[in-house]
Scaffold this motif. Structure first.
Motif, PDB file in Angstrom:
ATOM      1  N   UNK A   1     -17.221  14.308 -33.585  1.00 37.58           N
ATOM      2  CA  UNK A   1     -16.973  15.341 -34.550  1.00 37.58           C
ATOM      3  C   UNK A   1     -15.887  16.266 -34.019  1.00 37.58           C
ATOM      4  N   UNK A   2     -15.019  16.679 -34.925  1.00 38.26           N
ATOM      5  CA  UNK A   2     -13.893  17.534 -34.533  1.00 38.26           C
ATOM      6  C   UNK A   2     -14.317  18.987 -34.625  1.00 38.26           C
ATOM      7  N   UNK A   3     -14.024  19.701 -33.576  1.00 40.52           N
ATOM      8  CA  UNK A   3     -14.380  21.103 -33.549  1.00 40.52           C
ATOM      9  C   UNK A   3     -13.249  21.916 -34.149  1.00 40.52           C
ATOM     10  N   UNK A   4     -13.596  22.838 -35.115  1.00 38.26           N
ATOM     11  CA  UNK A   4     -12.594  23.689 -35.763  1.00 38.26           C
ATOM     12  C   UNK A   4     -12.504  25.008 -35.009  1.00 38.26           C
ATOM     13  N   UNK A   5     -11.335  25.623 -35.098  1.00 44.54           N
ATOM     14  CA  UNK A   5     -11.215  26.954 -34.490  1.00 44.54           C
ATOM     15  C   UNK A   5     -12.071  27.974 -35.260  1.00 44.54           C
ATOM     16  N   UNK A   6     -12.542  29.009 -34.590  1.00 46.67           N
ATOM     17  CA  UNK A   6     -13.424  30.009 -35.181  1.00 46.67           C
ATOM     18  C   UNK A   6     -12.739  30.756 -36.326  1.00 46.67           C
ATOM     19  N   UNK A   7     -11.469  31.038 -36.215  1.00 44.56           N
ATOM     20  CA  UNK A   7     -10.722  31.750 -37.262  1.00 44.56           C
ATOM     21  C   UNK A   7     -10.656  30.950 -38.543  1.00 44.56           C
ATOM     22  N   UNK A   8     -10.487  29.632 -38.396  1.00 44.22           N
ATOM     23  CA  UNK A   8     -10.426  28.764 -39.572  1.00 44.22           C
ATOM     24  C   UNK A   8     -11.777  28.679 -40.270  1.00 44.22           C
ATOM     25  N   UNK A   9     -12.835  28.616 -39.508  1.00 43.26           N
ATOM     26  CA  UNK A   9     -14.187  28.566 -40.058  1.00 43.26           C
ATOM     27  C   UNK A   9     -14.512  29.869 -40.777  1.00 43.26           C
TER      28      UNK A   9
END
Length: 101
Positions: free
Chosen positions: A1-9
């Motif tokens: 699974x690809x981890x998204x940056x916190x700002x994008x989430x």
């Protein structure tokens, strides 16, 4: 699974909440589809009432014009409402026996 940056989430969560908020307002708030449908029904009912009143006003206006122009309308009202009889006329009152009992 690809981890998204916190700002994008966080941005995605804010956009989803904004869309949900706008949808809730569209369906349930002031100016919602239900509210607009209710207002349209009220407008239709008021328009029908206005049409009825406009017809009544036209009839009353015609009566006023008749009263201004000649004595025929005045005589008709006097005969009907006041029982006016001209000189030289004979008045006959016929009673229905069934109605008298």
């Amino acid at each position: 699974m690809v981890k998204r940056p916190a700002g994008r989430t966080l941005l995605l969560a804010v956009l989803v909440l904004a869309i949900l908020g706008l949808q809730a307002r569209l369906w349930f708030g002031e100016g919602s589809l239900r509210h607009v449908a209710s207002l349209r029904k009220q407008v239709a009912a008021l328009q029908a009432e206005n049409d009825t009143l406009a017809d009544r006003n036209r009839l009353m206006s015609a009566d006023v014009e008749d009263l201004k122009e000649g004595l025929d309308k005045i005589e008709e009202i006097a005969r009907r409402d006041l029982g006016m009889i001209r000189e030289g006329e004979t008045f006959y009152l016929v009673l229905d026996r069934d109605a008298a009992r």
